[in-house]
Scaffold this motif. Structure first.
Motif, PDB file in Angstrom:
ATOM      1  N   ALA A   1       2.868   6.460  -7.234  1.00 22.02           N
ATOM      2  CA  ALA A   1       1.830   7.091  -8.060  1.00 22.02           C
ATOM      3  C   ALA A   1       2.306   8.456  -8.550  1.00 22.02           C
ATOM      4  CB  ALA A   1       0.536   7.230  -7.269  1.00 22.02           C
ATOM      5  N   PRO A   2       2.469   8.629  -9.855  1.00 23.63           N
ATOM      6  CA  PRO A   2       2.974   9.905 -10.380  1.00 23.63           C
ATOM      7  C   PRO A   2       2.109  11.101  -9.984  1.00 23.63           C
ATOM      8  CG  PRO A   2       2.855   8.255 -12.117  1.00 23.63           C
ATOM      9  CD  PRO A   2       2.217   7.661 -10.900  1.00 23.63           C
ATOM     10  N   GLU A   3       0.799  10.923  -9.930  1.00 23.88           N
ATOM     11  CA  GLU A   3      -0.103  12.032  -9.612  1.00 23.88           C
ATOM     12  C   GLU A   3      -0.031  12.447  -8.141  1.00 23.88           C
ATOM     13  OE1 GLU A   3      -2.549   8.239  -9.171  1.00 23.88           O
ATOM     14  OE2 GLU A   3      -0.959   8.958 -10.470  1.00 23.88           O
TER      15      GLU A   3
ATOM     16  N   ALA B   1      -6.094   2.737  -2.095  1.00 21.24           N
ATOM     17  CA  ALA B   1      -6.261   2.870  -3.541  1.00 21.24           C
ATOM     18  C   ALA B   1      -5.294   3.875  -4.143  1.00 21.24           C
ATOM     19  CB  ALA B   1      -7.700   3.296  -3.863  1.00 21.24           C
ATOM     20  N   ALA B   2      -4.450   4.486  -3.326  1.00 22.45           N
ATOM     21  CA  ALA B   2      -3.540   5.546  -3.774  1.00 22.45           C
ATOM     22  C   ALA B   2      -4.322   6.593  -4.567  1.00 22.45           C
ATOM     23  CB  ALA B   2      -2.390   4.976  -4.600  1.00 22.45           C
ATOM     24  N   ARG B   3      -5.443   7.058  -3.959  1.00 20.61           N
ATOM     25  CA  ARG B   3      -6.341   7.990  -4.640  1.00 20.61           C
ATOM     26  C   ARG B   3      -6.594   9.211  -3.774  1.00 20.61           C
ATOM     27  NH1 ARG B   3     -12.304   8.199  -5.264  1.00 20.61           N
ATOM     28  NH2 ARG B   3     -12.403   6.408  -3.899  1.00 20.61           N
ATOM     29  N   LEU B   4      -6.437  10.372  -4.391  1.00 20.70           N
ATOM     30  CA  LEU B   4      -6.671  11.642  -3.709  1.00 20.70           C
ATOM     31  C   LEU B   4      -8.095  12.105  -4.005  1.00 20.70           C
ATOM     32  CD1 LEU B   4      -5.062  13.720  -1.986  1.00 20.70           C
ATOM     33  CD2 LEU B   4      -4.666  14.962  -4.121  1.00 20.70           C
ATOM     34  N   MET B   5      -8.834  12.467  -2.944  1.00 19.92           N
ATOM     35  CA  MET B   5     -10.215  12.934  -3.089  1.00 19.92           C
ATOM     36  C   MET B   5     -10.329  14.323  -2.477  1.00 19.92           C
ATOM     37  SD  MET B   5     -13.714  11.350  -1.438  1.00 19.92           S
ATOM     38  CE  MET B   5     -13.882   9.957  -2.554  1.00 19.92           C
ATOM     39  N   THR B   6     -10.544  15.324  -3.323  1.00 16.74           N
ATOM     40  CA  THR B   6     -10.765  16.683  -2.845  1.00 16.74           C
ATOM     41  C   THR B   6     -12.192  16.802  -2.330  1.00 16.74           C
ATOM     42  OG1 THR B   6      -9.176  17.510  -4.444  1.00 16.74           O
ATOM     43  CG2 THR B   6     -10.688  19.115  -3.505  1.00 16.74           C
ATOM     44  N   LEU B   7     -12.346  17.488  -1.215  1.00 16.30           N
ATOM     45  CA  LEU B   7     -13.668  17.660  -0.612  1.00 16.30           C
ATOM     46  C   LEU B   7     -14.197  19.046  -0.930  1.00 16.30           C
ATOM     47  CD1 LEU B   7     -12.870  16.017   2.829  1.00 16.30           C
ATOM     48  CD2 LEU B   7     -13.991  14.972   0.845  1.00 16.30           C
ATOM     49  N   PRO B   8     -15.384  19.130  -1.549  1.00 13.59           N
ATOM     50  CA  PRO B   8     -15.927  20.437  -1.939  1.00 13.59           C
ATOM     51  C   PRO B   8     -16.337  21.286  -0.735  1.00 13.59           C
ATOM     52  CG  PRO B   8     -17.432  18.661  -2.562  1.00 13.59           C
ATOM     53  CD  PRO B   8     -16.225  18.021  -1.964  1.00 13.59           C
TER      54      PRO B   8
ATOM     55  N   PHE C   1       3.658  15.225  -5.867  1.00 12.14           N
ATOM     56  CA  PHE C   1       3.710  16.573  -5.292  1.00 12.14           C
ATOM     57  C   PHE C   1       3.550  16.550  -3.776  1.00 12.14           C
ATOM     58  CE2 PHE C   1      -0.793  15.946  -5.647  1.00 12.14           C
ATOM     59  CZ  PHE C   1      -1.373  16.746  -4.676  1.00 12.14           C
ATOM     60  N   LEU C   2       2.937  15.503  -3.232  1.00  6.31           N
ATOM     61  CA  LEU C   2       2.760  15.398  -1.781  1.00  6.31           C
ATOM     62  C   LEU C   2       4.073  15.118  -1.059  1.00  6.31           C
ATOM     63  CD1 LEU C   2      -0.530  13.311  -1.671  1.00  6.31           C
ATOM     64  CD2 LEU C   2      -0.263  15.760  -1.233  1.00  6.31           C
ATOM     65  N   PHE C   3       5.075  14.677  -1.804  1.00  5.25           N
ATOM     66  CA  PHE C   3       6.365  14.333  -1.211  1.00  5.25           C
ATOM     67  C   PHE C   3       7.479  15.272  -1.677  1.00  5.25           C
ATOM     68  CE2 PHE C   3       3.675  10.594  -1.567  1.00  5.25           C
ATOM     69  CZ  PHE C   3       3.561  10.243  -0.230  1.00  5.25           C
ATOM     70  N   ALA C   4       7.088  16.356  -2.327  1.00  9.32           N
ATOM     71  CA  ALA C   4       8.061  17.345  -2.799  1.00  9.32           C
ATOM     72  C   ALA C   4       8.675  18.064  -1.593  1.00  9.32           C
ATOM     73  CB  ALA C   4       7.375  18.353  -3.725  1.00  9.32           C
ATOM     74  N   PRO C   5       9.869  18.629  -1.773  1.00 12.62           N
ATOM     75  CA  PRO C   5      10.533  19.307  -0.648  1.00 12.62           C
ATOM     76  C   PRO C   5       9.698  20.414   0.001  1.00 12.62           C
ATOM     77  CG  PRO C   5      12.049  19.044  -2.483  1.00 12.62           C
ATOM     78  CD  PRO C   5      10.698  18.608  -2.983  1.00 12.62           C
ATOM     79  N   GLU C   6       8.874  21.101  -0.781  1.00 18.34           N
ATOM     80  CA  GLU C   6       8.083  22.190  -0.210  1.00 18.34           C
ATOM     81  C   GLU C   6       6.822  21.715   0.520  1.00 18.34           C
ATOM     82  OE1 GLU C   6       7.016  21.721  -4.563  1.00 18.34           O
ATOM     83  OE2 GLU C   6       8.874  21.857  -3.447  1.00 18.34           O
ATOM     84  N   ALA C   7       6.481  20.440   0.424  1.00 27.01           N
ATOM     85  CA  ALA C   7       5.322  19.898   1.136  1.00 27.01           C
ATOM     86  C   ALA C   7       5.690  19.708   2.605  1.00 27.01           C
ATOM     87  CB  ALA C   7       4.888  18.575   0.516  1.00 27.01           C
TER      88      ALA C   7
ATOM     89  N   GLU D   1       0.836  -1.203   0.000  1.00 30.92           N
ATOM     90  CA  GLU D   1       0.000   0.000   0.000  1.00 30.92           C
ATOM     91  C   GLU D   1       0.874   1.259   0.000  1.00 30.92           C
ATOM     92  OE1 GLU D   1      -2.978   1.748   3.324  1.00 30.92           O
ATOM     93  OE2 GLU D   1      -3.353  -0.330   2.729  1.00 30.92           O
ATOM     94  N   ALA D   2       1.862   1.283   0.867  1.00 31.06           N
ATOM     95  CA  ALA D   2       2.766   2.436   0.948  1.00 31.06           C
ATOM     96  C   ALA D   2       3.547   2.605  -0.352  1.00 31.06           C
ATOM     97  CB  ALA D   2       3.717   2.273   2.129  1.00 31.06           C
ATOM     98  N   GLU D   3       4.019   1.510  -0.923  1.00 33.54           N
ATOM     99  CA  GLU D   3       4.775   1.581  -2.178  1.00 33.54           C
ATOM    100  C   GLU D   3       3.908   2.114  -3.312  1.00 33.54           C
ATOM    101  OE1 GLU D   3       6.307  -2.399  -2.516  1.00 33.54           O
ATOM    102  OE2 GLU D   3       7.990  -1.964  -1.184  1.00 33.54           O
ATOM    103  N   ALA D   4       2.634   1.731  -3.340  1.00 33.85           N
ATOM    104  CA  ALA D   4       1.726   2.215  -4.392  1.00 33.85           C
ATOM    105  C   ALA D   4       1.519   3.720  -4.278  1.00 33.85           C
ATOM    106  CB  ALA D   4       0.391   1.480  -4.318  1.00 33.85           C
ATOM    107  N   VAL D   5       1.383   4.223  -3.060  1.00 35.46           N
ATOM    108  CA  VAL D   5       1.227   5.665  -2.858  1.00 35.46           C
ATOM    109  C   VAL D   5       2.489   6.392  -3.310  1.00 35.46           C
ATOM    110  CG1 VAL D   5       1.025   7.469  -1.092  1.00 35.46           C
ATOM    111  CG2 VAL D   5      -0.500   5.489  -1.017  1.00 35.46           C
TER     112      VAL D   5
END
Length: 152
Positions: A30-32, A121-128, A35-41, A23-27
């Motif tokens: 995931a190319p999309e 699921a390595a899926r990001l869900m934005t909440l409206p 950005f969650l692991f970028a230096p500025e995050a 599960e961790a490896e899939a996250v």
């Protein structure tokens, strides 16, 4: 990682460790989600804010701050993943609504967005925002807190 999962008061069973590592490896792969692991995050960001005279405290898993906006992401490992934001459990909606409310105070004038990362699921869900505003209103009502005025 396998050794770490075997430690502590609630160690992972050998088969469970394999599932968690995959599960961790899939996250991470995931190319999309890179950005969650970028230096500025920012990771594990503690936040405090006011809500109707009461103090909100929390820890945001990932926070990305830009000149015009802020994105807060919380990791969730639920076994059942909602198909739509409207199906997200109430407690999670209230948590993320509180984060959005707090971030609006910390970063006035910037757009605030919150999302859940479903790790299974390595899926990001934005909440409206309307969904969050309704959850915050329910939380305030249940706690007897006067709902703060909406931001302009």
């Amino acid at each position: 990682a396998r050794d770490l999962l075997a430690l502590g008061e609630d160690p992972a069973a050998p088969g469970e460790a394999d599932v968690l590592l995959a599960e961790a490896e899939a996250v991470l792969a995931a190319p999309e989600l890179r950005f969650l692991f970028a230096p500025e995050a920012l990771a594990e960001v503690e936040i405090a804010a006011d809500l109707g005279g009461r103090r909100l405290l929390g820890t945001i898993d990932r926070l990305i701050v830009g000149p015009d906006g802020v994105l807060a992401v919380d990791w969730k490992s639920n076994a059942e993943i909602p198909a739509r934001p409207e199906e997200v459990p109430e407690g999670l909606l209230r948590q993320m609504a509180a984060y959005a409310h707090a971030l609006a105070q910390v970063y006035p004038g910037r757009a605030v967005e919150v999302a859940l990362l479903w790790t299974r699921a390595a899926r990001l869900m934005t909440l409206p925002e309307p969904l969050l505003a309704a959850a915050l209103a329910r939380a305030c009502g249940a706690a007897g807190i006067d709902l703060p005025a909406a931001r302009p």
